[in-house]
Design an enzyme around this catalytic site. Sequence first.
Site, PDB file in Angstrom:
ATOM      1  N   ASP A 101      90.448  92.113  61.086  1.00  0.00           N
ATOM      2  CA  ASP A 101      89.232  91.715  60.376  1.00  0.00           C
ATOM      3  C   ASP A 101      88.739  90.367  60.895  1.00  0.00           C
ATOM      4  OD1 ASP A 101      88.806  93.682  58.535  1.00  0.00           O
ATOM      5  OD2 ASP A 101      89.222  92.461  56.780  1.00  0.00           O
ATOM      6  N   TYR A 104      87.690  86.503  60.272  1.00  0.00           N
ATOM      7  CA  TYR A 104      88.050  85.505  59.246  1.00  0.00           C
ATOM      8  C   TYR A 104      86.990  85.536  58.147  1.00  0.00           C
ATOM      9  CZ  TYR A 104      91.219  83.468  62.757  1.00  0.00           C
ATOM     10  OH  TYR A 104      92.208  83.260  63.688  1.00  0.00           O
ATOM     11  N   PHE A 109      90.801  86.245  66.309  1.00  0.00           N
ATOM     12  CA  PHE A 109      91.693  85.078  66.310  1.00  0.00           C
ATOM     13  C   PHE A 109      90.976  83.754  66.598  1.00  0.00           C
ATOM     14  CE2 PHE A 109      94.714  88.573  67.218  1.00  0.00           C
ATOM     15  CZ  PHE A 109      95.578  88.386  66.143  1.00  0.00           C
ATOM     16  N   HIS A 154     103.102  90.573  64.649  1.00  0.00           N
ATOM     17  CA  HIS A 154     101.870  89.787  64.539  1.00  0.00           C
ATOM     18  C   HIS A 154     102.197  88.291  64.581  1.00  0.00           C
ATOM     19  CE1 HIS A 154      98.096  88.345  62.685  1.00  0.00           C
ATOM     20  NE2 HIS A 154      97.583  89.489  63.107  1.00  0.00           N
TER      21      HIS A 154
END
Length: 220
Positions: free
Chosen positions: A65, A67, A78, A187
């Site tokens: 998704d 932020y 990211f 992750h």
Amino acid sequence: MEVKIEESWKLRLKEEFRKEYFLGLTSFVREEYRTKTIYPPGSLIFNAFNLCSYNTVKAVIIGQDPYHGPGQAHGLCFSVREGIEFPPSLLNIFKEIEMDLGIVKPSSGNLERWASQGVLLLNATLTVRAHQAGSHQRKGWEEFTDAAIKVLNQEKKNLVFFLWGAYAQKKGETIDETKHLILKSVHPSPLSASRGFFGNKHFSKCNEYLEKNGIGPIKW
């Protein structure tokens, strides 16, 4: 409908824009932007594609998704805009790069410098409501981003796919390992980074693979 996306991607994804799911997605997203606070800004929804054309892709990092905090998202997984504090996962990415390659953490979390070198920073879902993680999942974005991954997988060779965490690994499960390098680990989130993200050496492995195949390495 006219989708504002970089031309080499438009050429390969134009059939998606005509499909029923995408027309429904477009209506949903327009209404969301009209009535709620949505990230990233509308002009940056396709930023990952616009900054990294189909023709220049060397590597793909798959996120989930955007932020959902103010000023963070700008269409690259990211990555955050200039002057924004590093989110924990991004901080851990930079820690691993330093451990792997000795590159000191940069002053900015803006990863446009990676995109300009051929790193497609692709979230599975390209929009989100403010402060509501996952709020635009299962509306059609996943089908669209699957189509982008499919065309890269089928039409290109010697790409590097970074699949961090179970979600990204599931999204990338159809990628042909005989044509591409697939780098998997947990992750970079603080919840899991110490269980196999740190020490995965994905960044050096990526560059070694690219160089072995006559492709210029990424300056991480």
